[in-house]
Design a protein around this motif. Structure first.
Motif, PDB file in Angstrom:
ATOM      1  N   LEU A 114       5.444   7.600   2.342  1.00  0.00           N
ATOM      2  CA  LEU A 114       6.439   6.858   1.572  1.00  0.00           C
ATOM      3  C   LEU A 114       7.835   7.458   1.748  1.00  0.00           C
ATOM      4  N   ALA A 115       7.906   8.789   1.795  1.00  0.00           N
ATOM      5  CA  ALA A 115       9.198   9.450   2.008  1.00  0.00           C
ATOM      6  C   ALA A 115       9.740   9.124   3.400  1.00  0.00           C
ATOM      7  N   ILE A 116       8.869   9.136   4.398  1.00  0.00           N
ATOM      8  CA  ILE A 116       9.295   8.793   5.766  1.00  0.00           C
ATOM      9  C   ILE A 116       9.727   7.340   5.832  1.00  0.00           C
ATOM     10  N   ASP A 151      14.001   3.382   6.229  1.00  0.00           N
ATOM     11  CA  ASP A 151      14.674   2.196   5.704  1.00  0.00           C
ATOM     12  C   ASP A 151      16.166   2.444   5.498  1.00  0.00           C
ATOM     13  N   LEU A 152      16.521   3.692   5.190  1.00  0.00           N
ATOM     14  CA  LEU A 152      17.925   4.033   4.979  1.00  0.00           C
ATOM     15  C   LEU A 152      18.679   4.251   6.283  1.00  0.00           C
ATOM     16  N   THR A 153      17.930   4.512   7.355  1.00  0.00           N
ATOM     17  CA  THR A 153      18.556   4.720   8.652  1.00  0.00           C
ATOM     18  C   THR A 153      18.784   3.369   9.319  1.00  0.00           C
ATOM     19  N   VAL A 154      20.012   3.082   9.633  1.00  0.00           N
ATOM     20  CA  VAL A 154      20.337   1.790  10.248  1.00  0.00           C
ATOM     21  C   VAL A 154      21.026   2.014  11.569  1.00  0.00           C
ATOM     22  N   VAL A 198      -5.499  14.695  -1.431  1.00  0.00           N
ATOM     23  CA  VAL A 198      -5.050  14.661  -0.039  1.00  0.00           C
ATOM     24  C   VAL A 198      -4.434  13.304   0.281  1.00  0.00           C
ATOM     25  N   LEU A 199      -5.095  12.237  -0.134  1.00  0.00           N
ATOM     26  CA  LEU A 199      -4.539  10.895   0.090  1.00  0.00           C
ATOM     27  C   LEU A 199      -3.224  10.702  -0.652  1.00  0.00           C
ATOM     28  N   GLN A 200      -3.139  11.244  -1.848  1.00  0.00           N
ATOM     29  CA  GLN A 200      -1.901  11.133  -2.618  1.00  0.00           C
ATOM     30  C   GLN A 200      -0.766  11.846  -1.891  1.00  0.00           C
ATOM     31  N   GLN A 201      -1.033  13.051  -1.383  1.00  0.00           N
ATOM     32  CA  GLN A 201      -0.005  13.786  -0.657  1.00  0.00           C
ATOM     33  C   GLN A 201       0.370  13.077   0.642  1.00  0.00           C
ATOM     34  N   LEU A 202      -0.625  12.573   1.336  1.00  0.00           N
ATOM     35  CA  LEU A 202      -0.374  11.846   2.583  1.00  0.00           C
ATOM     36  C   LEU A 202       0.447  10.585   2.323  1.00  0.00           C
ATOM     37  N   LEU A 203       0.089   9.860   1.292  1.00  0.00           N
ATOM     38  CA  LEU A 203       0.814   8.638   0.952  1.00  0.00           C
ATOM     39  C   LEU A 203       2.233   8.950   0.488  1.00  0.00           C
ATOM     40  N   ALA A 238       0.824  -1.201   0.000  1.00  0.00           N
ATOM     41  CA  ALA A 238       0.000   0.000   0.000  1.00  0.00           C
ATOM     42  C   ALA A 238       0.861   1.255   0.000  1.00  0.00           C
ATOM     43  N   PHE A 239       1.994   1.198   0.702  1.00  0.00           N
ATOM     44  CA  PHE A 239       2.901   2.336   0.759  1.00  0.00           C
ATOM     45  C   PHE A 239       3.953   2.181  -0.335  1.00  0.00           C
ATOM     46  N   SER A 240       3.508   2.398  -1.573  1.00  0.00           N
ATOM     47  CA  SER A 240       4.410   2.265  -2.712  1.00  0.00           C
ATOM     48  C   SER A 240       4.128   3.384  -3.701  1.00  0.00           C
ATOM     49  N   LYS A 241       5.069   3.567  -4.591  1.00  0.00           N
ATOM     50  CA  LYS A 241       4.924   4.586  -5.636  1.00  0.00           C
ATOM     51  C   LYS A 241       3.735   4.256  -6.546  1.00  0.00           C
TER      52      LYS A 241
END
Length: 158
Positions: free
Chosen positions: A148-150, A155-158, A139-144, A79-82
């Motif tokens: 997705l950015a978060i 995912d990049l923070t380890v 609004v949903l597109q912006q929220l998603l 669901a959280f995808s491009k």
């Protein structure tokens, strides 16, 4: 989200599509011919109105297809995808196109002095509903996109 919920939503989307298709195939042509018989002064508007109404069905069904795609993404936990963001963008554009087509149709009927108050009420209801869907999808597109950015940042923070 449980699989049963997405299946229920898919069935609801399919039922909505079948109802609109049934109305387009059976009810609209008979309504147009009956109206043309009752009001011969407006007989010349029968086919342009039918073409206008059928042209709004194309973006409507494309938006329903995108909704089913989003439900599939939810089922497979993407669901959280491009792809979900792109589907929401298409739904937004479809709603805008439907609104524009109805505004053009309303202006055309006004220019022909055939804009009955009942037709105006239906047209403005569809225009308003399409605008609401468009804003909600935006609004949903912006929220998603933000989520997705978060998610990507986490995912990049380890």
């Amino acid at each position: 989200m449980k699989k049963g919920t997405t299946i229920f939503l898919k069935i609801a989307v399919i039922i909505i599509g079948i109802i609109v298709l049934t109305l387009c195939v059976f009810w609209l042509p008979s309504l147009a011919s009956n109206t043309a018989e009752q009001f011969p002064a407006f007989r010349h508007l029968q086919y342009p109105i039918l073409v206008g109404l059928y042209s709004t069905a194309i973006p409507f069904y494309f938006a329903l297809y995108q909704a089913i795609k989003i439900l599939n993404y939810i089922e497979i936990h993407h669901a959280f995808s491009k792809a979900s963001v792109i589907s929401l963008r298409y739904i937004k554009y479809c709603a805008v196109v439907i609104s524009i087509l109805y505004v053009i149709g309303a202006l055309y009927l006004m220019s022909q002095h055939a804009f009955h108050p009942g037709v105006a009420l239906i047209a403005f209801t569809i225009i308003f509903a399409s605008i609401v869907v468009s804003v909600f999808a935006a609004v949903l597109q912006q929220l998603l996109s933000s989520a997705l950015a978060i998610k990507t940042e986490n995912d990049l923070t380890v």
